[in-house]
Scaffold this active site. Structure first.
Site, PDB file in Angstrom:
ATOM      1  N   GLY A 472      23.204   0.344   0.784  1.00 25.68           N
ATOM      2  CA  GLY A 472      23.573   1.237  -0.308  1.00 25.68           C
ATOM      3  C   GLY A 472      22.361   1.920  -0.905  1.00 25.68           C
ATOM      4  O   GLY A 472      22.470   2.688  -1.864  1.00 25.68           O
ATOM      5  N   ALA A 515      12.126   0.128   3.326  1.00 30.40           N
ATOM      6  CA  ALA A 515      11.657   1.494   3.564  1.00 30.40           C
ATOM      7  C   ALA A 515      10.250   1.488   4.151  1.00 30.40           C
ATOM      8  O   ALA A 515       9.979   2.134   5.164  1.00 30.40           O
ATOM      9  CB  ALA A 515      11.680   2.284   2.261  1.00 30.40           C
ATOM     10  N   ARG A 618       4.182   6.619  -2.014  1.00 27.52           N
ATOM     11  CA  ARG A 618       4.847   7.879  -1.692  1.00 27.52           C
ATOM     12  C   ARG A 618       6.358   7.754  -1.903  1.00 27.52           C
ATOM     13  O   ARG A 618       6.979   6.778  -1.486  1.00 27.52           O
ATOM     14  CB  ARG A 618       4.602   8.246  -0.227  1.00 27.52           C
ATOM     15  CG  ARG A 618       5.223   9.583   0.170  1.00 27.52           C
ATOM     16  CD  ARG A 618       5.227   9.775   1.675  1.00 27.52           C
ATOM     17  NE  ARG A 618       3.893   9.740   2.257  1.00 27.52           N
ATOM     18  CZ  ARG A 618       3.045  10.769   2.241  1.00 27.52           C
ATOM     19  NH1 ARG A 618       3.397  11.907   1.691  1.00 27.52           N
ATOM     20  NH2 ARG A 618       1.858  10.649   2.784  1.00 27.52           N
ATOM     21  N   LYS A 623      15.702  11.652  -4.681  1.00 26.63           N
ATOM     22  CA  LYS A 623      17.032  11.349  -5.216  1.00 26.63           C
ATOM     23  C   LYS A 623      17.378   9.873  -5.030  1.00 26.63           C
ATOM     24  O   LYS A 623      17.791   9.209  -5.980  1.00 26.63           O
ATOM     25  CB  LYS A 623      18.065  12.210  -4.478  1.00 26.63           C
ATOM     26  CG  LYS A 623      19.463  12.103  -5.040  1.00 26.63           C
ATOM     27  CD  LYS A 623      20.427  12.908  -4.178  1.00 26.63           C
ATOM     28  CE  LYS A 623      21.367  13.708  -5.050  1.00 26.63           C
ATOM     29  NZ  LYS A 623      22.196  14.605  -4.245  1.00 26.63           N
ATOM     30  N   GLY A 694      13.337  -0.558  -4.462  1.00 30.28           N
ATOM     31  CA  GLY A 694      14.684  -1.053  -4.798  1.00 30.28           C
ATOM     32  C   GLY A 694      14.773  -1.928  -6.020  1.00 30.28           C
ATOM     33  O   GLY A 694      15.712  -1.840  -6.792  1.00 30.28           O
ATOM     34  N   GLU A 695      13.810  -2.794  -6.206  1.00 28.80           N
ATOM     35  CA  GLU A 695      13.945  -3.792  -7.270  1.00 28.80           C
ATOM     36  C   GLU A 695      13.089  -3.492  -8.499  1.00 28.80           C
ATOM     37  O   GLU A 695      13.202  -4.166  -9.514  1.00 28.80           O
ATOM     38  CB  GLU A 695      13.537  -5.166  -6.715  1.00 28.80           C
ATOM     39  CG  GLU A 695      14.439  -5.647  -5.594  1.00 28.80           C
ATOM     40  CD  GLU A 695      13.780  -6.735  -4.755  1.00 28.80           C
ATOM     41  OE1 GLU A 695      12.650  -6.507  -4.286  1.00 28.80           O
ATOM     42  OE2 GLU A 695      14.381  -7.792  -4.575  1.00 28.80           O
TER      43      GLU A 695
END
Ligand SMILES: Cc1cc2nc3c(=O)[nH]c(=O)nc-3n(C[C@H](O)[C@H](O)[C@H](O)COP(=O)(O)OP(=O)(O)OC[C@H]3O[C@@H](n4cnc5c(N)ncnc54)[C@H](O)[C@@H]3O)c2cc1C
Ligand code: SF4
Lengths: 734, 327
Positions: A472, A515, A618, A623, A694-695
């Site tokens: 997600g 990522a 980076r 978005k 993410g976190e």
């Protein structure tokens, strides 16, 4: 052909900035979005497989002891019931993230309330659920169960090596300013929207499991080990995951149960966890008790730093909520003590949930820092700025790129921070006290081994493939952007295939490493393809420009299909973390600024404004990165105000095991979230100069809210979540 | 979920017959179905009453309003007359659940919604309400959301709803049809029971009875408000709520009808408090006196002790607001 990189040194080349396509970092829509919002993206439980029957787990109703008998006859005559299975290969717990081996399997030895002990299979889900509730199980209960993590009777052990430096007690005694405070946080559930679900199907000796998992390469081994198979005999398919947040890092009991049942019955079996089971038998974040000792000199520079915690887990679990993770390097203080004590209890497995460690560690640390700033009468932003160490305070290693000061300034500007007057209870609007608060954000940067293949097709489009998952977060989008940038393609010409163990093993998603890790594997593969193209064009890779499907060198410009002349090129990138992980203290940073309103009568808190400025190396897609930060801030609101697992003190069952009673924030709890992305390249982070995101948005967020509450009404709540009852006792008379 | 028979009756008579035979009505299903999945409820026959002529909001002869049992919460809260003349009702409904739930939830079903006690909804735990005689899991367990007034040794659960609290402040009646086709009305204030020794009975409905409507008296006027204190801004049940209908008579309180949610096994009201306030000049001293009286017998279970000061403060806020901000 595989191109490997073991990252031992920073990659200062900044290759992505030198590329011509200009898509990296762009706020592009995620390619999987339309399928998700139109309901055509298929999640684990949604595959229609002929002959599939339904399994429902049966869970223990005691907290410790043995299953002495399972009366299968008690349900076999019920309509539609096919089998009751309680097999020694089934798993009693979920695997911890990255375990790569079977978790505890003795399902008949109960270690916690809610432990899976059997699976009932029936023609329909309703029949199976009904039978699961009716199954008669006889136990020999062990009265020695410990269900209170704070109990003195709980055996405890010291987790890892505590960090002991200098003399903290003396530093505290001699400090110009000091705080010594203890905070508590409650357990959390990941609360992913999609419940854990698996469909198992055998084809001879080959098992295919449609499942909802975060780290397929590891899960394949965990499942194989549980079933005594070779990993090659197991295929996992998980292209869409409806949220994981740690709870799907390891193989969970329903997947193994489905596989065992499907083998025994010789038909496909689907097992979907009930929401109550997702709460009761997957993973919890441990509750924590945290003592912070901060000693500062007259200017507010830390001379002593103590962060000691008590957390809990089941016997045999190695995981301990690593609450001191960021404390190791965020702040200075030559006199240090950092230690975690792990209590062994009979409560469901504690494991990774939404930023394990920093989520609850940072919120407490940042609240304590605010207490220090208040004790000194100093702007808390200034206190943070004065406490940015030059070197890792214990290991002496340098920091990789660290934009903490920039984040503090950017966030303060955007928010309109005024740190001059921090006296509490000064501003009132009607029946609401208004206050502001801030906190640092910090989360360690992790990288993981990853492989991905990139195929440049003869028609000039590309396919990226890895068993990497998109839980997600936007993985489909960013991997396409990396390949698009490197190969000079519009990302719509890059097809990203994920979530299938038939594809090269990626890093999996978790710990914010996806990522930077799998992205680096894609990057490596693309560099190899670029070399191949340069060769074909008779130039060097450095001279080659790829843009809009054309290869250019000097004054030659050739369309890719022409250059490829009918041949496709496939390269696999293999990225491995090397010495770089020891050479630098690498982390993501940020700063939160919150404005809250506290109801003067009832103690209800509303977050009115929430700004976060973050740096994560980076930005691969502005978005999706912004969305990740927002999501983290929403978790932060939950951690601050509403979320807490409540265990019955007598048997350790969770009394709020559903989304009606376990309160995650709803829309009305979340104000407009203002996210500022601070530009950064971190050459030590990855060959992409990217780190994780993410976190980050939760790591400290709840501290800013705590501090804002204190500023608003003068109440310092040292127990999270800060529900109205906790404010009430100290709130001034209305 | 246990297998059950689903029946859709042809008209009221047929429904009456089915209900007489012990079948269970289902309206919006937002509460009953959840509980059936958990097997807290296990009716073997369901009568779907949704197509019966029990809808509509209509004026009554004496100037009040009749709200059919099947009127959804959304429709009721959006009705212009309700919003104008009975704003406390619209506010209470809108303070409950979510849009989606309110679109399904009905007036009758809402009144009959069952407690959110954690032990009631877990069939592996003891609960006298679900299984008389099995004990009460909440006593000695987690009881942060439980009752501080009117509880018994057998049960300390609360009635969780919002709408009924407003109806209690409005002195509404519940219209009930008996199995024999006759009807009776019961004031909302006495519709729900205290648990006593029979916590399995939530309210005074008897076997085979069905709610056909809620009747509102002529508009009370005055200032009407509903205050709900909860753990998150929406989609959470009340820790404490106050419905107030207060009419001022010059400088004094003409009348104050008050009802409270989250405190007891029923929407709580205390006529002594209403009498104390009537005819008095509003003052904080008076409001505290009212709270003293209201909470005279309040008893916490530990975790829910906070509800006692919270009720006092919420009452104070409500009375200040309703009377124009006394200090
Ligand atoms: C997550 C969640 C949050 C919620 N939050 C709130 C909240 O904040 N505040 C609040 O007030 N409510 C809340 N609710 C409860 C909701 O309001 C009720 O579920 C709803 O009002 C029930 O109405 P229904 O028509 O769906 O009833 P059903 O589920 O159909 O029935 C409920 C009960 O009433 C009986 N019944 C139904 N109609 C009749 C009738 N005409 N005569 C006799 N018996 C009848 C049924 O047999 C059943 O026992 C929430 C519910 C959920 C699931
Ligand atoms: S409080 Fe009432 S509903 Fe809750 S467990 Fe006790 S008896 Fe059951």
């Amino acid at each position: 052909m595989t191109r490997s990189l073991t990252m031992d040194r920073p990659d200062d080349r900044n290759r992505l900035d030198a590329m011509a396509q200009g898509v990296i970092g762009q706020p592009l829509d995620r390619p999987d979005g339309p399928a998700k919002v139109t309901g055509t993206a298929r999640y684990a439980a949604e595959y229609q497989i002929a002959g599939c029957v339904e399994g429902v787990l049966v869970t223990a109703t005691i907290s410790k002891g043995d299953v002495t008998a399972i009366d299968e006859a008690s349900v076999l005559s019920m309509p539609g019931v096919i089998a009751v299975i309680s097999d020694e290969r089934m798993t009693a717990r979920a695997a911890q993230g990255g375990a790569g081996e079977a978790p505890v399997q003795q399902v008949r030895q109960v270690q916690y309330y809610g432990q899976p002990i059997a699976v009932v299979v029936a023609e329909t889900f309703e029949q199976a659920r009904d039978a699961a509730k009716h199954l008669k199980v006889t136990y020999r209960a062990d009265d020695a169960a410990i269900t209170d993590p704070h109990s003195a009777a709980a055996p405890t052990e010291t987790y890892d090596e505590p960090i002991e430096q200098g003399d903290l007690a003396q530093a505290m005694a001699q400090a110009a300013h000091a705080v010594d405070v203890t905070y508590t946080t409650e357990g959390h559930n990941s609360a992913a929207m999609e419940p854990h679900a698996s469909i198992a199907q055998w084809d001879g000796q080959m098992l295919t499991l449609h499942a909802s998992l975060q780290m397929l390469a590891y899960n394949q081994k965990e499942l194989a080990d549980s079933l005594d198979l070779q990993p090659e005999q197991v295929r996992l398919v998980s292209p869409y995951v409806g949220g994981g947040f740690g709870s799907k890092l390891g193989i969970s009991p329903e997947g193994v149960a489905a596989a065992v049942a499907a083998m025994q019955l010789n038909r496909p079996v689907r097992v979907v966890m009930l929401r109550q089971q997702v709460f009761q038998c997957v993973m919890r974040r441990s509750e924590t008790v945290q003592r912070l000792r901060l000693a500062a000199d007259a200017e507010g520079r830390l001379t002593g730093f103590g962060h000691e915690a008590r957390v809990s887990n089941l016997p045999e679990e190695e995981f301990a909520e690593p609450v001191t993770q960021a404390s190791e390097f965020l702040y200075p203080g030559e006199n240090r003590r950092l230690a975690i004590e792990l209590a062994r209890v009979n409560l469901m497995t504690a494991g990774s949930v939404r930023a394990p460690g920093e989520a609850v560690g940072m919120q407490v640390l940042e609240s304590a820092m605010d207490e220090l700033a208040n004790a000194m009468g100093l702007d808390p932003v200034e206190l943070r700025l004065r406490n940015i160490p030059d070197r890792h305070p214990s290991e002496g290693i340098p920091y990789s790129s660290r934009k903490l000061a920039e984040c503090l300034k950017a966030g303060a500007d955007r928010f309109g921070w005024n740190g001059a007057d921090r006296r509490p209870a000064q501003r009132r609007e009607g029946e609401w006290w208004i206050g502001t608060g801030m906190a640092n954000a910090c989360r360690v940067h992790n990288i993981n081994e990853a492989q991905a293949s990139v195929t440049l097709m003869a028609d000039g489009t590309a396919i990226v493939a890895s068993d990497m998952t998109d839980i997600g977060t936007g993985t489909y989008a960013i991997l396409g952007q990396i390949a698009g940038e490197m190969l000079g393609l519009d990302p719509t010409d890059v097809l990203v295939q994920l979530g299938d163990t038939d594809l090269p093993p990626g890093s999996g998603s978790g710990g914010s490493w996806g990522a930077a890790s799998t992205g680096s594997a894609v990057f490596e593969a693309c560099e190899a393809i670029r070399e191949h193209l340069a060769e074909r064009l008779g130039t060097t890779e450095a001279e080659l420009t790829l843009k809009d499907g054309f290869a250019t060198a000097g004054n030659r410009r050739v369309a890719l299909p022409e250059l490829l002349a009918g041949a496709e090129v496939e390269r696999t990138g293999h990225f491995k973390p090397g010495e770089i992980t020891e050479a630098f203290a690498a982390a993501m940073y940020g700063a939160f600024f919150a404005e809250v309103a506290v109801n003067a009568y009832t103690g209800e808190v509303r977050v009115r404004r929430f700004t976060g400025a973050f740096s994560m190396g980076r930005v691969l897609n502005a978005k999706t990165a912004t969305s990740q930060c927002m999501g983290g801030m929403v978790w932060g609101i939950g951690s601050a105000l509403t979320e807490g697992l409540t265990f019955d003190p007598r048997d350790g069952h969770i009394v709020n095991p559903d989304l009606a009673e376990y309160h995650i924030p709803v829309n009305l709890d979340v104000p407009h979230l203002d996210v500022v992305l601070v530009d950064e390249r971190d050459p030590a982070g990855s060959p992409l100069q990217a780190k994780g995101v993410g976190e980050l948005g939760i790591c400290g967020a709840a501290g800013a809210i705590n501090n804002a509450i204190h500023h608003a009404c003068g109440v310092r709540v040292r127990s999270f979540p800060m529900t109205p009852d906790k404010l009430l006792a100290e709130l001034p008379d209305p | 979920m246990r297998p059950f028979q689903y029946m859709r009756p042809e008209g009221l008579d047929h429904a009456g017959q089915l209900l007489r035979d012990g079948a269970r009505p289902i309206a919006g299903g937002t509460n009953l179905l959840d509980l059936m999945k958990l097997e807290v409820e296990a009716p073997d026959r369901l009568v779907d009453i949704n197509r019966l002529p029990l809808g509509g909001i209509a004026p009554t002869d004496d100037g009040g309003v009749r709200i059919g049992a099947l009127v959804t919460n959304s429709a009721c809260a959006a009705d212009l007359q309700i919003r104008r003349d009975y704003p406390v009702l619209a506010r209470a409904i809108l303070a409950g659940a979510t849009f989606q739930l309110r679109n399904m939830a009905t007036t009758g079903g809402n009144l009959c919604q069952r407690t959110r006690c954690y032990y009631f909804t877990n069939i592996d735990q003891p609960c006298n309400k679900r299984q008389p005689g099995s004990g009460c899991g909440a006593i000695g367990g987690h009881n942060r959301i439980h009752a501080i007034l009117g509880a018994s040794d057998a049960c300390i659960a609360t009635y969780p709803g919002d709408m009924a609290v407003a109806l209690a402040a409005l002195h509404a009646d519940v219209e009930i049809e008996r199995p024999d086709g006759t009807s009776r009305t019961v004031p909302v204030r006495t519709f729900h029971r205290l648990p006593g020794d029979t916590p399995d009975l939530d309210n005074v409905l008897e076997a085979g009875e069905v709610i056909t409507a809620v009747i509102l008296p002529p508009p009370a006027g005055g200032t009407q408000l509903y205050r709900k204190v909860r753990d998150r801004s929406s989609y959470a049940f009340a820790l404490v709520s106050v419905a107030a209908v207060v009419r001022m008579d010059g400088d004094t309180i003409g009348s104050a009808a008050l009802a409270f949610g989250g405190l007891a096994h029923k929407p709580w009201h205390d006529p002594r408090v209403e009498q104390l306030l009537a005819g008095q000049r509003p003052s904080d001293a008076l409001f505290h006196q009212a709270a003293d009286l209201l909470l005279e017998d309040a008893e916490g279970q530990g975790e829910n002790d906070f509800k006692i000061p919270l009720t006092r403060r919420t009452l104070l806020a409500s009375l200040r607001e309703a009377t124009g901000g006394a200090a």
